[in-house]
Design a protein around this motif. Sequence first.
Motif, short mmCIF file in Angstrom:
data_model
loop_
_atom_site.label_atom_id
_atom_site.label_comp_id
_atom_site.label_asym_id
_atom_site.label_seq_id
_atom_site.Cartn_x
_atom_site.Cartn_y
_atom_site.Cartn_z
N LEU A 99 -39.40 0.45 -18.27
CA LEU A 99 -38.92 1.67 -18.94
C LEU A 99 -37.39 1.70 -18.97
CD1 LEU A 99 -41.29 4.44 -17.50
CD2 LEU A 99 -41.27 3.49 -19.81
N GLY A 100 -36.78 1.30 -17.86
CA GLY A 100 -35.32 1.28 -17.81
C GLY A 100 -34.73 0.37 -18.87
N ILE A 101 -35.35 -0.78 -19.08
CA ILE A 101 -34.88 -1.71 -20.11
C ILE A 101 -34.97 -1.06 -21.48
CG2 ILE A 101 -35.41 -3.87 -21.31
CD1 ILE A 101 -36.28 -5.01 -18.58
N LEU A 102 -36.08 -0.42 -21.78
CA LEU A 102 -36.26 0.20 -23.09
C LEU A 102 -35.27 1.32 -23.32
CD1 LEU A 102 -40.16 0.25 -23.21
CD2 LEU A 102 -38.64 -1.15 -24.62
N LEU A 103 -35.03 2.15 -22.30
CA LEU A 103 -34.09 3.26 -22.46
C LEU A 103 -32.65 2.76 -22.60
CD1 LEU A 103 -35.56 5.94 -20.02
CD2 LEU A 103 -35.96 5.62 -22.46
N ARG A 104 -32.34 1.68 -21.89
CA ARG A 104 -31.00 1.09 -22.07
C ARG A 104 -30.86 0.49 -23.47
NH1 ARG A 104 -27.61 -0.94 -17.32
NH2 ARG A 104 -28.30 0.30 -15.55
N ARG A 105 -31.92 -0.11 -23.96
CA ARG A 105 -31.89 -0.62 -25.34
C ARG A 105 -31.66 0.53 -26.32
NH1 ARG A 105 -32.68 -5.66 -26.26
NH2 ARG A 105 -34.01 -7.02 -24.98
N ALA A 106 -32.31 1.64 -26.10
CA ALA A 106 -32.14 2.80 -26.99
C ALA A 106 -30.70 3.29 -26.96
CB ALA A 106 -33.10 3.91 -26.58
N ARG A 107 -30.13 3.38 -25.75
CA ARG A 107 -28.74 3.85 -25.63
C ARG A 107 -27.77 2.90 -26.33
NH1 ARG A 107 -26.88 8.40 -25.48
NH2 ARG A 107 -25.78 7.51 -27.25
N ALA A 108 -27.96 1.60 -26.12
CA ALA A 108 -27.08 0.62 -26.76
C ALA A 108 -27.24 0.66 -28.27
CB ALA A 108 -27.41 -0.78 -26.24
N ALA A 109 -28.46 0.87 -28.75
CA ALA A 109 -28.69 0.94 -30.20
C ALA A 109 -28.01 2.16 -30.80
CB ALA A 109 -30.18 0.95 -30.50
N ILE A 110 -28.07 3.29 -30.10
CA ILE A 110 -27.38 4.50 -30.58
C ILE A 110 -25.88 4.25 -30.65
CG2 ILE A 110 -26.77 6.87 -29.99
CD1 ILE A 110 -29.56 7.24 -28.91
N ASP A 111 -25.33 3.68 -29.57
CA ASP A 111 -23.88 3.41 -29.55
C ASP A 111 -23.49 2.45 -30.67
OD1 ASP A 111 -23.71 5.04 -27.36
OD2 ASP A 111 -23.67 3.40 -25.89
N GLY A 112 -24.40 1.55 -31.03
CA GLY A 112 -24.11 0.60 -32.10
C GLY A 112 -24.46 1.13 -33.48
N GLY A 113 -24.97 2.34 -33.55
CA GLY A 113 -25.29 2.95 -34.84
C GLY A 113 -26.62 2.51 -35.42
N ASP A 114 -27.45 1.81 -34.65
CA ASP A 114 -28.75 1.35 -35.14
C ASP A 114 -29.82 2.32 -34.65
OD1 ASP A 114 -30.99 0.07 -36.02
OD2 ASP A 114 -30.47 -1.90 -35.20
N LEU A 115 -30.00 3.42 -35.36
CA LEU A 115 -30.92 4.46 -34.91
C LEU A 115 -32.38 4.02 -35.05
CD1 LEU A 115 -29.14 7.65 -36.30
CD2 LEU A 115 -28.99 6.61 -34.04
N ILE A 116 -32.66 3.13 -35.99
CA ILE A 116 -34.03 2.64 -36.15
C ILE A 116 -34.44 1.86 -34.89
CG2 ILE A 116 -35.59 1.24 -37.53
CD1 ILE A 116 -34.58 3.71 -38.96
N ALA A 117 -33.56 0.98 -34.43
CA ALA A 117 -33.84 0.22 -33.21
C ALA A 117 -33.98 1.13 -32.01
CB ALA A 117 -32.75 -0.82 -32.97
N ALA A 118 -33.14 2.17 -31.94
CA ALA A 118 -33.23 3.12 -30.84
C ALA A 118 -34.58 3.84 -30.86
CB ALA A 118 -32.09 4.13 -30.93
N ASP A 119 -34.99 4.25 -32.06
CA ASP A 119 -36.28 4.92 -32.20
C ASP A 119 -37.42 4.00 -31.78
OD1 ASP A 119 -38.37 6.57 -32.91
OD2 ASP A 119 -37.52 7.15 -34.82
N ARG A 120 -37.33 2.73 -32.16
CA ARG A 120 -38.37 1.76 -31.80
C ARG A 120 -38.46 1.61 -30.27
NH1 ARG A 120 -37.20 -1.58 -35.54
NH2 ARG A 120 -35.67 -2.78 -34.39
#
Length: 445
Positions: A99-120
Motif C-alpha cells: 500500500l505504501g508503494i502505491l500511495l507513494r506512486r500516487a503522490r509522485a504522479a500528482i507532483d509530476g502532473g500525471d493524474l491518470i497514473a495517480a488515479d490508477r
Amino acid sequence: MSGPSARGWQRMARGALVVCALAAVTSCERRPSRAEAAPTTSSAGAVRDDARARENERIRAHNEIVALVEQGALDRAEALLTEHASLLADFAPTESTRLGILLRRARAAIDGGDLIAADRAVSRALMLAPDDASVKTSAASVLVARARAADARSDKRAFLDRAIEIDPTSAAALVDRARIAEDENDLERARELLDRAKQTGALIAGIEDKLATLAKQSEVEGEFSDVRSTNFVVRFHGYANETVAWSAVRGLERAYVRVNERLSLRPPDEITVVLYSGDAYRDAVGAPDWSGGIYDGKIRIKEGDVARESGRLDDILFHEYTHALLARATKAPLPAWLHEGIAQVMEPSFAVAKHKELVVRAKQSDALLPLETMSTTFTVLPAERARVAYAIAALVTERMVARQGHSGVARVLSLCDGGLALDEAFLRVFGVELTRFYDDALDAP
C-alpha cells in the motif's frame, strides 16, 4: 517452495502432540534406547531451526523492500515484492508495504502532473484495502485534483461525487462540490455541503462568510425564475422582468460570439446571470454602491441598470461576460487591472477619450495609482479612486490593443496559461517591459 501458513503451523503443533501421545503409549510396551530416542530430539530441533531461518529470511527480504521504498526506488521495490511473492505471501507487514508503494506512486504522479497514473495507483490501493483510512484520503485527494484539472462541469461533478463517496470527510471535495452546486443554482445543496465541510474541523478560509452569503442569496433568490439559451441561464424575479431577461440573453449571446473570437477563448460550461431588482442586489451581493455588476462565479447585475437603453445593457453584459470568460477559460491568475481593462475594451460603446481625460486630471492632482496597487480588486477602493483605477486599466489595455490588436492580448493570455509570468509574457509579445509600458501610457495619454 512456500512456507507453512498460520493454520499449517497449528496443524503441525497438533501433529506434534499426536506424536508425543503415540510415543507415550509405545513406551509402555518397550522403553527405547538412548540411541533410538536421539533422532526424535534432533528432528524437532531441525524443524525449529528451519522455521527460524525462514522467518529471518522473510524479515531480511521485507526490510530490503522497505529500504528501497524509503529511497524512492519504487520500481525496484515492486520487483522484489514480485520476486519474493512466495516467501512473503503470509507475512503480515507485506500488505502495508505494498500500500505504501502505491500511495507513494500516487503522490509522485500528482507532483509530476500525471493524474491518470495517480488515479490508477490509488484505485489499486483501494482494491487491496478498501477500508484503510489513509488509502481513502489519498484516493479522494487524487479525485479532487482530477476535478480541478477538468474543464467540463459534468466531469468535475462526477469526480467530486466519487471522492465524497470514498471519503465523506474530504473537506476539499465538499467545498469544491458546493461551488458546483452554487453554479447550478442549487443554493440549499451548496449550503449543506459547506456545512459538512465545516463539521470536518478542517481550516477553510472564509467558510463562515460564504455560508452567510449563500443564506442571503438563497433567501433573495428563492422565488426566481429562469430563461435559458445555449450558453446562458438568466435568473430574474417577477413576470414583469421576463422581457428584460430575454433582452439580456440576446445581448449575452452577442458577447459570446464577439469576445470569444477576439480573445481566442471559450468557456467550458453555461454561465448563470442573475438580475436583481430594487435592494436585492445590495442584499445578496454586498457590492459597493457604485457597482452595477459583479462576477463571482455568476454574473450578478442590477436590473435597473440592465433595463436602461440597449447600449447600456450591452456594455454591462459584454463587460461582465468578459470577466466570466477570463475566469473560466484561463488558468493563470490575472491582475485586476488587466481583468478590468480587457472587460472595458470589449464593451461595444467603448471610447478611450473619457478615460484619457480622467487620467490627465488624476495626474494633475497627483492621484495616479502605481502598478502594484492595480493588481488587487477595485471593489475595495473608494468610489473616486476606483474610477481612476478603471480609467488607468482601460487606457493601458487600449494601448495594448492599439499596438498589437486583440490578438496581442490573446497571446499574452495564452503564454501566461502556458506557465510564463505576466511580465515575461508581456515582454515577449510587446517587446518592452510591462512597468515601462504602463508608465509610458500614463505619461502620454
